[in-house]
Design a protein around this motif. Structure first.
Motif, PDB file in Angstrom:
ATOM      1  N   PHE A  91       0.835  -1.188   0.000  1.00 37.18           N
ATOM      2  CA  PHE A  91       0.000   0.000   0.000  1.00 37.18           C
ATOM      3  C   PHE A  91       0.878   1.250   0.000  1.00 37.18           C
ATOM      4  O   PHE A  91       2.062   1.208   0.311  1.00 37.18           O
ATOM      5  N   VAL A  92       0.246   2.338  -0.376  1.00 37.77           N
ATOM      6  CA  VAL A  92       0.907   3.641  -0.407  1.00 37.77           C
ATOM      7  C   VAL A  92       0.084   4.583   0.456  1.00 37.77           C
ATOM      8  O   VAL A  92      -1.146   4.616   0.361  1.00 37.77           O
ATOM      9  N   ASP A  93       0.779   5.338   1.313  1.00 37.84           N
ATOM     10  CA  ASP A  93       0.107   6.355   2.116  1.00 37.84           C
ATOM     11  C   ASP A  93       0.976   7.610   2.152  1.00 37.84           C
ATOM     12  O   ASP A  93       1.935   7.727   1.372  1.00 37.84           O
ATOM     13  N   GLU A  94       0.666   8.519   3.045  1.00 39.90           N
ATOM     14  CA  GLU A  94       1.406   9.780   3.116  1.00 39.90           C
ATOM     15  C   GLU A  94       2.874   9.591   3.480  1.00 39.90           C
ATOM     16  O   GLU A  94       3.702  10.474   3.257  1.00 39.90           O
ATOM     17  N   ASP A  95       3.228   8.431   4.025  1.00 41.75           N
ATOM     18  CA  ASP A  95       4.623   8.142   4.363  1.00 41.75           C
ATOM     19  C   ASP A  95       5.366   7.409   3.248  1.00 41.75           C
ATOM     20  O   ASP A  95       6.532   7.057   3.403  1.00 41.75           O
ATOM     21  N   GLY A  96       4.676   7.123   2.144  1.00 45.20           N
ATOM     22  CA  GLY A  96       5.329   6.462   1.014  1.00 45.20           C
ATOM     23  C   GLY A  96       4.800   5.056   0.758  1.00 45.20           C
ATOM     24  O   GLY A  96       3.684   4.716   1.150  1.00 45.20           O
TER      25      GLY A  96
END
Length: 176
Positions: A91-96
Motif C-alpha cells: 500500500f501507499v500512504d502519506e509516508d510512502g
C-alpha cells in the motif's frame, strides 16, 4: 568487437552473424548498445541474441542489478515472486510505499499472482515496483519471444523477475 565475437561463438546463427565475412547491418547497433551499457556479453550480465536475421543486445537481470549496485547509492535490491497463499500486502500512504511479504514456505504456495522488486538506498529511501500477472502477461505479449524462449518453460519466473526489475530500475540511480 572481440567480446561480441566471443559472445556469439557458441550459438549457431549468432556465431554466423559475428563470424561471417559479410558485415550484418544489425551487428553494429547491438555492439554499440552493449558497449554503452558497460556490461559483459557473457550470458549473465548481457547477451547478444538473434531475432530472425537481426542481432539484438539484451541486458540480463544480473547486468541490470550490477548497474544499480555500481551507482553506489543502493544498499539492497531484491525481486520476489508472490503466490496466492503467501501473506502479501502493498500500500501507499502519506509516508510512502509499504510492502510486507511472508512466503508460505511450509506448504503449497498456490499459483503465482504477482511479482515485485524493491530497492533501499543507503539513506533509507525505499523504491518499490509491484506487478500483477495481468501486467506481466501484457509485457510478455509485446516480447519477440512471447510464444517460445524463456517466457515458456523452466525460466518463466526469471522473466517475471526481470520484467519488474527493469521497470524498477528506470527510477533508480544507475552507473554507466
Amino acid at each position: 568487437r572481440n567480446a561480441a565475437r566471443h559472445a556469439g561463438a557458441d550459438s549457431g546463427g549468432l556465431a554466423r552473424a559475428f563470424h561471417d565475412d559479410r558485415p550484418r547491418q544489425s551487428n553494429r547497433p547491438a555492439c554499440v548498445a552493449g558497449a554503452k551499457d558497460g556490461l559483459l556479453p557473457d550470458g549473465r550480465e548481457s547477451a547478444f541474441v538473434m531475432f530472425k536475421d537481426q542481432v539484438a543486445y539484451m541486458p540480463m537481470v544480473a547486468g541490470i542489478l550490477k548497474k544499480v549496485r555500481n551507482s553506489g547509492e543502493i544498499a539492497t535490491v531484491t525481486s520476489q515472486i508472490v503466490h496466492e497463499k503467501d501473506d502479501f500486502k502493498f500500500f501507499v500512504d502519506e509516508d510512502g510505499e509499504h510492502l510486507r511479504h511472508e512466503p508460505n514456505m511450509l506448504g503449497d504456495r498456490g499459483k503465482i499472482i504477482g511479482v515485485y522488486a524493491l530497492a533501499k538506498t543507503k539513506e533509507g529511501e525505499l523504491y518499490v515496483e509491484v506487478m500483477t500477472m495481468d501486467q506481466i502477461e501484457a509485457v510478455r505479449k509485446t516480447s519477440r519471444s512471447q510464444t517460445g524462449g524463456p517466457w515458456n518453460g523452466p525460466f518463466a519466473t526469471e522473466m517475471y523477475r526481470k520484467t519488474v526489475i527493469r521497470r524498477l530500475a528506470k527510477r533508480l540511480p544507475l552507473s554507466t
